[in-house]
Each structure stands twice: as C-alpha cells, then as structure tokens.
Design a protein around this motif. Structure first.
Motif, PDB file in Angstrom:
ATOM      1  N   MET A   1      17.326  29.422  43.946  1.00 33.40           N
ATOM      2  CA  MET A   1      16.994  30.312  44.941  1.00 33.40           C
ATOM      3  C   MET A   1      18.729  31.074  45.232  1.00 33.40           C
ATOM      4  SD  MET A   1      16.448  29.051  49.053  1.00 33.40           S
ATOM      5  CE  MET A   1      16.069  29.744  49.172  1.00 33.40           C
ATOM      6  N   ALA A   2      18.931  32.535  45.279  1.00 33.92           N
ATOM      7  CA  ALA A   2      20.090  32.878  45.015  1.00 33.92           C
ATOM      8  C   ALA A   2      20.545  33.088  46.010  1.00 33.92           C
ATOM      9  CB  ALA A   2      19.538  34.436  44.648  1.00 33.92           C
ATOM     10  N   GLN A   3      21.859  32.956  45.712  1.00 39.35           N
ATOM     11  CA  GLN A   3      22.886  32.862  47.026  1.00 39.35           C
ATOM     12  C   GLN A   3      23.416  33.829  47.401  1.00 39.35           C
ATOM     13  OE1 GLN A   3      25.741  30.133  46.757  1.00 39.35           O
ATOM     14  NE2 GLN A   3      25.016  28.101  46.870  1.00 39.35           N
ATOM     15  N   TYR A   4      23.344  34.702  48.364  1.00 39.81           N
ATOM     16  CA  TYR A   4      24.668  35.816  48.931  1.00 39.81           C
ATOM     17  C   TYR A   4      25.688  35.905  49.077  1.00 39.81           C
ATOM     18  CZ  TYR A   4      24.976  40.228  51.716  1.00 39.81           C
ATOM     19  OH  TYR A   4      25.858  41.892  51.963  1.00 39.81           O
ATOM     20  N   ASP A   5      26.148  37.169  48.586  1.00 38.66           N
ATOM     21  CA  ASP A   5      28.512  36.702  48.736  1.00 38.66           C
ATOM     22  C   ASP A   5      28.263  38.059  49.538  1.00 38.66           C
ATOM     23  OD1 ASP A   5      30.393  36.378  49.120  1.00 38.66           O
ATOM     24  OD2 ASP A   5      30.802  36.488  46.856  1.00 38.66           O
ATOM     25  N   PRO A   6      28.473  38.080  50.963  1.00 41.05           N
ATOM     26  CA  PRO A   6      29.002  39.720  51.030  1.00 41.05           C
ATOM     27  C   PRO A   6      29.929  40.080  50.405  1.00 41.05           C
ATOM     28  CG  PRO A   6      29.066  37.925  53.016  1.00 41.05           C
ATOM     29  CD  PRO A   6      29.012  37.224  51.593  1.00 41.05           C
ATOM     30  N   GLY A   7      31.052  39.389  49.822  1.00 35.55           N
ATOM     31  CA  GLY A   7      32.060  39.964  49.563  1.00 35.55           C
ATOM     32  C   GLY A   7      32.478  40.261  48.270  1.00 35.55           C
ATOM     33  N   ALA A   8      30.960  39.756  47.483  1.00 34.37           N
ATOM     34  CA  ALA A   8      30.542  39.709  45.840  1.00 34.37           C
ATOM     35  C   ALA A   8      30.347  41.652  46.462  1.00 34.37           C
ATOM     36  CB  ALA A   8      29.729  39.188  44.888  1.00 34.37           C
ATOM     37  N   THR A   9      29.336  41.214  47.042  1.00 32.95           N
ATOM     38  CA  THR A   9      28.416  42.599  47.493  1.00 32.95           C
ATOM     39  C   THR A   9      29.491  44.012  47.427  1.00 32.95           C
ATOM     40  OG1 THR A   9      26.845  42.032  47.779  1.00 32.95           O
ATOM     41  CG2 THR A   9      26.827  43.899  48.310  1.00 32.95           C
ATOM     42  N   LEU A  10      30.308  43.455  48.316  1.00 29.44           N
ATOM     43  CA  LEU A  10      31.653  44.974  48.548  1.00 29.44           C
ATOM     44  C   LEU A  10      31.549  44.953  47.850  1.00 29.44           C
ATOM     45  CD1 LEU A  10      32.838  46.571  50.827  1.00 29.44           C
ATOM     46  CD2 LEU A  10      34.351  44.388  51.415  1.00 29.44           C
ATOM     47  N   ASP A  11      32.730  44.032  46.626  1.00 30.07           N
ATOM     48  CA  ASP A  11      33.353  44.928  45.648  1.00 30.07           C
ATOM     49  C   ASP A  11      32.285  45.400  45.206  1.00 30.07           C
ATOM     50  OD1 ASP A  11      35.687  43.370  46.599  1.00 30.07           O
ATOM     51  OD2 ASP A  11      35.498  41.184  45.202  1.00 30.07           O
ATOM     52  N   LEU A  12      31.326  45.387  44.580  1.00 29.24           N
ATOM     53  CA  LEU A  12      30.578  45.538  43.437  1.00 29.24           C
ATOM     54  C   LEU A  12      29.981  47.230  44.416  1.00 29.24           C
ATOM     55  CD1 LEU A  12      29.110  45.407  40.923  1.00 29.24           C
ATOM     56  CD2 LEU A  12      26.097  44.869  42.747  1.00 29.24           C
ATOM     57  N   GLY A  13      30.751  47.358  45.509  1.00 29.50           N
ATOM     58  CA  GLY A  13      29.731  48.531  46.023  1.00 29.50           C
ATOM     59  C   GLY A  13      30.772  49.792  45.880  1.00 29.50           C
ATOM     60  N   MET A  14      32.255  49.525  45.973  1.00 30.68           N
ATOM     61  CA  MET A  14      33.427  49.992  46.258  1.00 30.68           C
ATOM     62  C   MET A  14      33.055  50.286  44.142  1.00 30.68           C
ATOM     63  SD  MET A  14      35.343  47.711  48.850  1.00 30.68           S
ATOM     64  CE  MET A  14      37.136  48.721  48.159  1.00 30.68           C
ATOM     65  N   GLY A  15      33.241  49.504  43.397  1.00 26.27           N
ATOM     66  CA  GLY A  15      33.384  49.618  42.597  1.00 26.27           C
ATOM     67  C   GLY A  15      32.822  50.875  41.752  1.00 26.27           C
ATOM     68  N   TYR A  16      31.465  51.211  42.165  1.00 22.03           N
ATOM     69  CA  TYR A  16      30.561  51.839  41.715  1.00 22.03           C
ATOM     70  C   TYR A  16      30.883  53.079  42.576  1.00 22.03           C
ATOM     71  CZ  TYR A  16      27.234  49.010  40.046  1.00 22.03           C
ATOM     72  OH  TYR A  16      25.817  47.889  38.887  1.00 22.03           O
ATOM     73  N   GLY A  17      31.626  52.945  43.704  1.00 24.12           N
ATOM     74  CA  GLY A  17      31.990  54.417  44.669  1.00 24.12           C
ATOM     75  C   GLY A  17      32.833  54.500  43.834  1.00 24.12           C
ATOM     76  N   GLN A  18      33.873  53.911  43.807  1.00 26.35           N
ATOM     77  CA  GLN A  18      34.814  54.476  42.888  1.00 26.35           C
ATOM     78  C   GLN A  18      35.097  55.379  41.634  1.00 26.35           C
ATOM     79  OE1 GLN A  18      37.885  53.419  44.440  1.00 26.35           O
ATOM     80  NE2 GLN A  18      39.137  54.499  42.862  1.00 26.35           N
ATOM     81  N   ASN A  19      33.714  53.943  40.352  1.00 23.05           N
ATOM     82  CA  ASN A  19      33.780  54.956  39.647  1.00 23.05           C
ATOM     83  C   ASN A  19      33.042  56.392  39.445  1.00 23.05           C
ATOM     84  OD1 ASN A  19      32.742  55.182  37.235  1.00 23.05           O
ATOM     85  ND2 ASN A  19      31.058  54.629  36.408  1.00 23.05           N
ATOM     86  N   ALA A  20      32.628  56.252  40.571  1.00 24.83           N
ATOM     87  CA  ALA A  20      31.845  57.540  40.434  1.00 24.83           C
ATOM     88  C   ALA A  20      32.222  58.760  40.612  1.00 24.83           C
ATOM     89  CB  ALA A  20      30.361  58.208  41.497  1.00 24.83           C
ATOM     90  N   LEU A  21      33.341  58.601  42.255  1.00 29.44           N
ATOM     91  CA  LEU A  21      34.663  59.461  42.167  1.00 29.44           C
ATOM     92  C   LEU A  21      35.267  60.098  41.296  1.00 29.44           C
ATOM     93  CD1 LEU A  21      36.306  60.901  44.644  1.00 29.44           C
ATOM     94  CD2 LEU A  21      36.812  58.939  44.936  1.00 29.44           C
ATOM     95  N   SER A  22      35.826  58.808  40.375  1.00 34.57           N
ATOM     96  CA  SER A  22      36.863  59.807  39.243  1.00 34.57           C
ATOM     97  C   SER A  22      35.967  60.169  38.105  1.00 34.57           C
ATOM     98  CB  SER A  22      37.017  58.211  38.792  1.00 34.57           C
ATOM     99  OG  SER A  22      36.143  57.915  38.105  1.00 34.57           O
ATOM    100  N   GLN A  23      35.067  59.904  38.200  1.00 34.06           N
ATOM    101  CA  GLN A  23      33.972  60.758  36.995  1.00 34.06           C
ATOM    102  C   GLN A  23      33.552  61.847  37.877  1.00 34.06           C
ATOM    103  OE1 GLN A  23      30.136  58.497  36.446  1.00 34.06           O
ATOM    104  NE2 GLN A  23      31.316  56.937  34.822  1.00 34.06           N
TER     105      GLN A  23
END
Length: 91
Positions: A1-23
């Motif tokens: 069973m997978a565990q949900y970590d909101p902090g990890a989801t937030l970090d991942l989302g921010m990373g994708y957003g930062q990458n898209a913005l810089s590109q």
C-alpha cells in the motif's frame, strides 16, 4: 500500500513548475534574440526603419540643422525628436 506525503507532492509540483517556467523564459529569450538578429525590429519608434538606420538619418539631419540654424536650434530639435521616439516606443 502506497503512502501519500503532501510535502513530497508539493515539492514535485513546484519542481515541475520551476522547470517549465525556466524553459519558457529561455525559449522566449532565444527566440527574441533570433528575431532581432533577423531584423524583425525594423520598425524602430514607428519610423519603418531599423534602429541603426533611424539613428543614422537623425544624425545626418542634426548635422544639417547645426550648419543651417546653429547648435542651440539643432539641440532643441533633437530633444523633441527624442521625446517623439520615446512616445512611439511606449505606444
């Protein structure tokens, strides 16, 4: 069973957003540089010419006015032309 970590989801989302913005910023910067190198900025201040051609024409007219009317009159004309160009660039 997978565990949900909101902090990890937030970090991942921010990373994708930062990458898209810089590109996006890098792509737009390089496209703007290529466009200006190709002369797409040929309508400098509404003159229908490139910035260099427009300035060369103004220099010639300034020299003509200095010879005909004197430095003070030519400087007044140059100041007014600078104000017109600034307004044209803003609009």
């Amino acid at each position: 069973m997978a565990q949900y970590d909101p902090g990890a989801t937030l970090d991942l989302g921010m990373g994708y957003g930062q990458n898209a913005l810089s590109q996006s910023a890098m792509r737009n910067t390089s496209e703007n540089l290529r466009d200006s190198e190709r002369g797409k900025d040929a309508d400098y201040a509404g003159s229908g010419k490139s910035r260099d051609a427009h300035l060369a024409e103004l220099r010639g007219e300034y020299a003509r006015r200095v010879a005909a009317d004197g430095v003070a009159s030519a400087n007044a004309w140059a100041s007014e032309m600078g104000r017109r160009d600034a307004r044209a660039e803003r609009d």
